[in-house]
Design a protein around this motif. Structure first.
Motif, PDB file in Angstrom:
ATOM      1  N   SER A   1       0.764  -1.142   0.162  1.00 59.75           N
ATOM      2  CA  SER A   1      -0.134   0.294   0.028  1.00 59.75           C
ATOM      3  C   SER A   1       0.827   1.202   0.068  1.00 59.75           C
ATOM      4  O   SER A   1       1.847   1.215   0.563  1.00 59.75           O
ATOM      5  N   LEU A   2       0.380   2.280  -0.695  1.00 59.79           N
ATOM      6  CA  LEU A   2       1.210   3.690  -0.894  1.00 59.79           C
ATOM      7  C   LEU A   2       1.245   4.029   0.759  1.00 59.79           C
ATOM      8  O   LEU A   2       0.368   4.151   1.295  1.00 59.79           O
ATOM      9  N   GLY A   3       2.414   4.457   0.996  1.00 60.99           N
ATOM     10  CA  GLY A   3       2.808   5.047   2.314  1.00 60.99           C
ATOM     11  C   GLY A   3       2.857   4.069   3.482  1.00 60.99           C
ATOM     12  O   GLY A   3       3.113   4.690   4.536  1.00 60.99           O
TER      13      GLY A   3
ATOM     14  N   ASP B   1      -3.461 -15.018  -1.101  1.00 59.76           N
ATOM     15  CA  ASP B   1      -3.214 -14.654   0.316  1.00 59.76           C
ATOM     16  C   ASP B   1      -2.684 -13.472   0.567  1.00 59.76           C
ATOM     17  O   ASP B   1      -2.808 -12.890   1.586  1.00 59.76           O
ATOM     18  N   ALA B   2      -2.412 -12.455  -0.334  1.00 58.70           N
ATOM     19  CA  ALA B   2      -1.990 -10.979  -0.111  1.00 58.70           C
ATOM     20  C   ALA B   2      -2.812 -10.370   0.383  1.00 58.70           C
ATOM     21  O   ALA B   2      -2.622  -9.188   1.244  1.00 58.70           O
ATOM     22  N   PHE B   3      -4.262 -10.503   0.204  1.00 54.46           N
ATOM     23  CA  PHE B   3      -5.377  -9.813   0.764  1.00 54.46           C
ATOM     24  C   PHE B   3      -6.229 -10.167   1.666  1.00 54.46           C
ATOM     25  O   PHE B   3      -7.359  -9.689   1.944  1.00 54.46           O
TER      26      PHE B   3
ATOM     27  N   PHE C   1      -5.287   8.966 -10.718  1.00 60.00           N
ATOM     28  CA  PHE C   1      -4.064   8.381 -10.137  1.00 60.00           C
ATOM     29  C   PHE C   1      -4.532   7.331  -9.270  1.00 60.00           C
ATOM     30  O   PHE C   1      -3.931   5.812  -9.584  1.00 60.00           O
ATOM     31  N   PRO C   2      -5.208   7.521  -8.212  1.00 57.16           N
ATOM     32  CA  PRO C   2      -5.554   6.103  -7.363  1.00 57.16           C
ATOM     33  C   PRO C   2      -6.254   5.008  -8.047  1.00 57.16           C
ATOM     34  O   PRO C   2      -5.977   3.778  -7.799  1.00 57.16           O
ATOM     35  N   LEU C   3      -7.040   5.349  -8.926  1.00 54.99           N
ATOM     36  CA  LEU C   3      -7.815   4.308  -9.739  1.00 54.99           C
ATOM     37  C   LEU C   3      -6.902   3.509 -10.660  1.00 54.99           C
ATOM     38  O   LEU C   3      -7.141   2.390 -10.856  1.00 54.99           O
ATOM     39  N   ILE C   4      -5.998   4.094 -11.028  1.00 53.79           N
ATOM     40  CA  ILE C   4      -4.743   3.344 -11.825  1.00 53.79           C
ATOM     41  C   ILE C   4      -3.795   2.510 -10.823  1.00 53.79           C
ATOM     42  O   ILE C   4      -3.329   1.486 -11.232  1.00 53.79           O
ATOM     43  N   ALA C   5      -3.495   3.238  -9.781  1.00 56.75           N
ATOM     44  CA  ALA C   5      -2.453   2.694  -8.706  1.00 56.75           C
ATOM     45  C   ALA C   5      -2.934   1.468  -8.056  1.00 56.75           C
ATOM     46  O   ALA C   5      -2.312   0.660  -7.707  1.00 56.75           O
TER      47      ALA C   5
ATOM     48  N   PRO D   1      -5.195  -1.042  -8.730  1.00 56.33           N
ATOM     49  CA  PRO D   1      -4.899  -2.358  -9.423  1.00 56.33           C
ATOM     50  C   PRO D   1      -3.352  -2.661  -9.601  1.00 56.33           C
ATOM     51  O   PRO D   1      -3.164  -3.739  -9.558  1.00 56.33           O
ATOM     52  N   ALA D   2      -2.617  -1.673  -9.888  1.00 54.56           N
ATOM     53  CA  ALA D   2      -1.202  -1.982  -9.971  1.00 54.56           C
ATOM     54  C   ALA D   2      -0.656  -2.434  -8.741  1.00 54.56           C
ATOM     55  O   ALA D   2      -0.036  -3.414  -8.781  1.00 54.56           O
ATOM     56  N   PHE D   3      -0.917  -1.943  -7.457  1.00 51.57           N
ATOM     57  CA  PHE D   3      -0.351  -2.514  -6.416  1.00 51.57           C
ATOM     58  C   PHE D   3      -0.915  -3.770  -6.127  1.00 51.57           C
ATOM     59  O   PHE D   3      -0.157  -4.655  -5.665  1.00 51.57           O
ATOM     60  N   ASP D   4      -2.323  -4.076  -6.222  1.00 49.59           N
ATOM     61  CA  ASP D   4      -2.806  -5.462  -6.062  1.00 49.59           C
ATOM     62  C   ASP D   4      -2.039  -6.498  -7.084  1.00 49.59           C
ATOM     63  O   ASP D   4      -2.002  -7.608  -6.448  1.00 49.59           O
ATOM     64  N   ARG D   5      -2.055  -5.935  -8.121  1.00 51.16           N
ATOM     65  CA  ARG D   5      -1.541  -7.180  -9.101  1.00 51.16           C
ATOM     66  C   ARG D   5       0.141  -7.630  -8.762  1.00 51.16           C
ATOM     67  O   ARG D   5       0.384  -8.720  -8.833  1.00 51.16           O
ATOM     68  N   ARG D   6       0.819  -6.447  -8.369  1.00 55.34           N
ATOM     69  CA  ARG D   6       2.129  -6.698  -7.936  1.00 55.34           C
ATOM     70  C   ARG D   6       2.077  -7.536  -6.479  1.00 55.34           C
ATOM     71  O   ARG D   6       2.826  -8.618  -6.349  1.00 55.34           O
ATOM     72  N   ALA D   7       1.093  -7.350  -5.742  1.00 58.95           N
ATOM     73  CA  ALA D   7       1.090  -8.239  -4.591  1.00 58.95           C
ATOM     74  C   ALA D   7       0.436  -9.592  -5.073  1.00 58.95           C
ATOM     75  O   ALA D   7       0.904 -10.592  -4.202  1.00 58.95           O
TER      76      ALA D   7
END
Length: 226
Positions: free
Chosen positions: A99-101, A172-174, A153-157, A159-165
């Motif tokens: 997650s960001l931050g 299990d990441a979620f 930006f958050p709408l793009i970010a 899914p990108a963060f979730d895809r990486r996880a």
């Protein structure tokens, strides 16, 4: 035309301020040099200064109305922004999966998710809420571009963060960390485990919102009250 040039330069500076630290290991080198807390304090201060510049520059562009402002629209940012500040305050530095931050050193425990039980992306949701709440009452072209980009930006970010996880840990990441859930707010067991940090961080978020609210007019140049 000068107003549009300043707006473009300010927007470019804001974007570069967030992209450059990720180039060539610059952020890691600065953290090693300054210390993690000092780096993020400085990073946050610079980000706020650049954000203020972008918003004030948008106000100096030629006025191009896309839709008129109705009086009720001014209530949206006034009511939504403190919620966004609380979300951001609760999400910064805590143990959250990708997650960001969030803290990268603290290990996430799905059996005790903490604030991740409310959201695994609180800072990104805070940015989206803040931007969307400011978008509707600001129908000027420059503000539509500004808040539209911040909302996009958050709408793009996310899914990108979730895809990486997901690529690293699978589903299990979620576990225990939804995108957004209000269920923990009504769960006594969750409050018994998390009341102190959540209330302290929420108070910091509200306090920071109060400061920003009263600096809004002299710094940004717009009256923030409905």
């Amino acid at each position: 035309m000068t107003g549009w040039i300043e707006f473009i330069v300010a927007m470019a500076a804001f974007m570069l301020g967030h992209l450059l630290p990720r180039v060539g290991g610059l952020r890691g080198n600065l953290i090693n040099c300054l210390g993690r807390r000092a780096y993020f304090a400085l990073y946050g201060l610079v980000s706020l200064v650049l954000l203020g510049w972008v918003i004030s520059a948008a106000g100096r562009t030629p006025y191009v109305e896309l839709w008129p402002q109705a009086p009720w629209m001014r209530w949206l940012p006034f009511l939504a922004t403190p919620i966004a500040f609380v979300l951001a305050a609760c999400g910064l530095g805590v143990a959250l999966p990708d997650s960001l931050g969030a803290s990268r050193k603290r290990k996430y425990d799905p059996t005790h998710p903490g604030f991740a039980a409310v959201s695994r992306h609180p800072v990104l949701l805070a940015l989206a809420l803040w931007a969307l709440a400011h978008l509707l009452p600001n129908g000027d072209l420059s503000y539509v571009l500004l808040f539209g980009l911040f909302a996009l930006f958050p709408l793009i970010a996310i899914p990108a963060f979730d895809r990486r996880a997901r690529n690293r840990d699978g589903q299990d990441a979620f576990v225990g960390a939804p995108i957004l859930s209000v269920r923990p707010v009504f769960d006594r067991a969750w409050w018994r485990q998390n009341a102190r940090p959540v209330l302290m961080r929420s108070a910091i978020g509200v306090l920071f919102w109060c400061v920003v609210l009263h600096l809004h007019a002299p710094v940004i140049g717009a009256w923030p009250f409905p």
